[in-house]
Design an enzyme around this catalytic site. Structure first.
Site, PDB file in Angstrom:
ATOM      1  N   GLY A   1      52.169  34.279  38.426  1.00  0.00           N
ATOM      2  CA  GLY A   1      51.148  34.882  39.278  1.00  0.00           C
ATOM      3  C   GLY A   1      50.631  36.180  38.671  1.00  0.00           C
TER       4      GLY A   1
ATOM      5  CB  VAL B   1      51.230  36.338  32.747  1.00  0.00           C
ATOM      6  CG1 VAL B   1      51.420  37.374  33.857  1.00  0.00           C
ATOM      7  CG2 VAL B   1      52.577  35.951  32.143  1.00  0.00           C
ATOM      8  CB  CYS B   2      47.656  37.583  35.452  1.00  0.00           C
ATOM      9  SG  CYS B   2      46.561  38.534  36.512  1.00  0.00           S
ATOM     10  CB  THR B   3      43.064  35.815  35.171  1.00  0.00           C
ATOM     11  OG1 THR B   3      43.120  36.990  34.343  1.00  0.00           O
ATOM     12  CG2 THR B   3      42.921  36.235  36.622  1.00  0.00           C
TER      13      THR B   3
ATOM     14  CB  THR C   1      45.973  32.265  38.599  1.00  0.00           C
ATOM     15  OG1 THR C   1      45.242  33.187  37.774  1.00  0.00           O
ATOM     16  CG2 THR C   1      45.213  32.036  39.888  1.00  0.00           C
TER      17      THR C   1
END
Length: 228
Positions: A152, A102-104, A122
């Site tokens: 994202g 998830v995310c970075t 990301t």
């Protein structure tokens, strides 16, 4: 009788807690699943907010996971060059059915060499860094490419987790979980994406994050060089 699903989310200092607490809430509702919070040691881990996190298992004692998930946050800039973290992910990836983030957290998967040739999502501020690890940046809430499933930024973690449950269990189970947690978003503003945020808000945000983005770029450059 089938074995219970083993789902693991790694945590680390300065992790964004919502990156994994959203998925954690979803995964904890999967019937029969064992959910783990994983870190190097059994010690409190500070998040990027006031919340302090408690691991449930160490890298060394973690069972083979069906799902390995890496959340993001400022701490991911350190994790892309943390060999203990990267080695753990590589070992788990050999037997995992789904390799996710998830995310970075996708940058950490990339630094472990696990996204080369895969499409990945990301946080919007980090999209440009995925190519350094051979990934294909994909601007979407949830990106599914074979057994790599990436979300994202931050709140996309709930979308990601529900999507994954629909894949590994079934859609009715995912829908029942969505109903249980009343995930029925209706944001008060249409500013949750750089594509829709007011220009002045976007400009201010970009100015504010410029120093941290520079640090992230330097960390990614080192990680990519080591991976190569």
């Amino acid at each position: 009788m089938s074995a219970p699903l083993q789902i693991g989310l790694v945590i680390f200092p300065k992790v964004t807690q919502l990156d994994f607490t959203g998925p954690l809430q979803v995964f904890s509702s999967v019937p029969g699943a064992n959910v783990h919070l994983i870190w190097k040691r059994m010690e409190p881990v500070p998040s990027d907010s006031v919340m302090v996190l408690t691991p449930t298992v160490t890298f060394a004692d973690c069972p083979q996971l069906d799902v390995i998930c890496v959340p993001g946050g400022a701490g991911s800039d350190d994790m892309v060059n943390d060999e203990e973290m990267l080695d753990f992910l590589r070992r788990q990836a050999v037997g995992a059915k789904y390799i996710t983030s998830v995310c970075t957290g996708s940058l950490v998967l990339g630094a472990a060499g696990l996204l080369r040739g895969y499409r990945a999502a990301t946080h919007w501020t980090a999209m440009e860094f995925l190519e350094s690890f051979g990934a294909i940046p994909t601007n979407t809430r949830v990106c599914v490419d074979r057994n790599r499933i990436t979300g994202g930024g931050v709140t996309a973690g709930i979308d990601f987790a529900l999507t994954l449950v629909s894949i590994m269990v079934d859609r009715p189970t995912a829908e029942a979980i969505q109903l249980r947690i009343e995930y029925n978003p209706a944001p008060p503003f249409n500013a949750g994406s750089p594509d829709t945020a007011p220009p002045e808000v976007l400009a201010l945000t970009k100015e504010k994050i410029a120093p941290s983005k520079k640090r992230r770029g330097e960390a990614v450059h080192r990680a990519a060089a080591r991976l190569a």
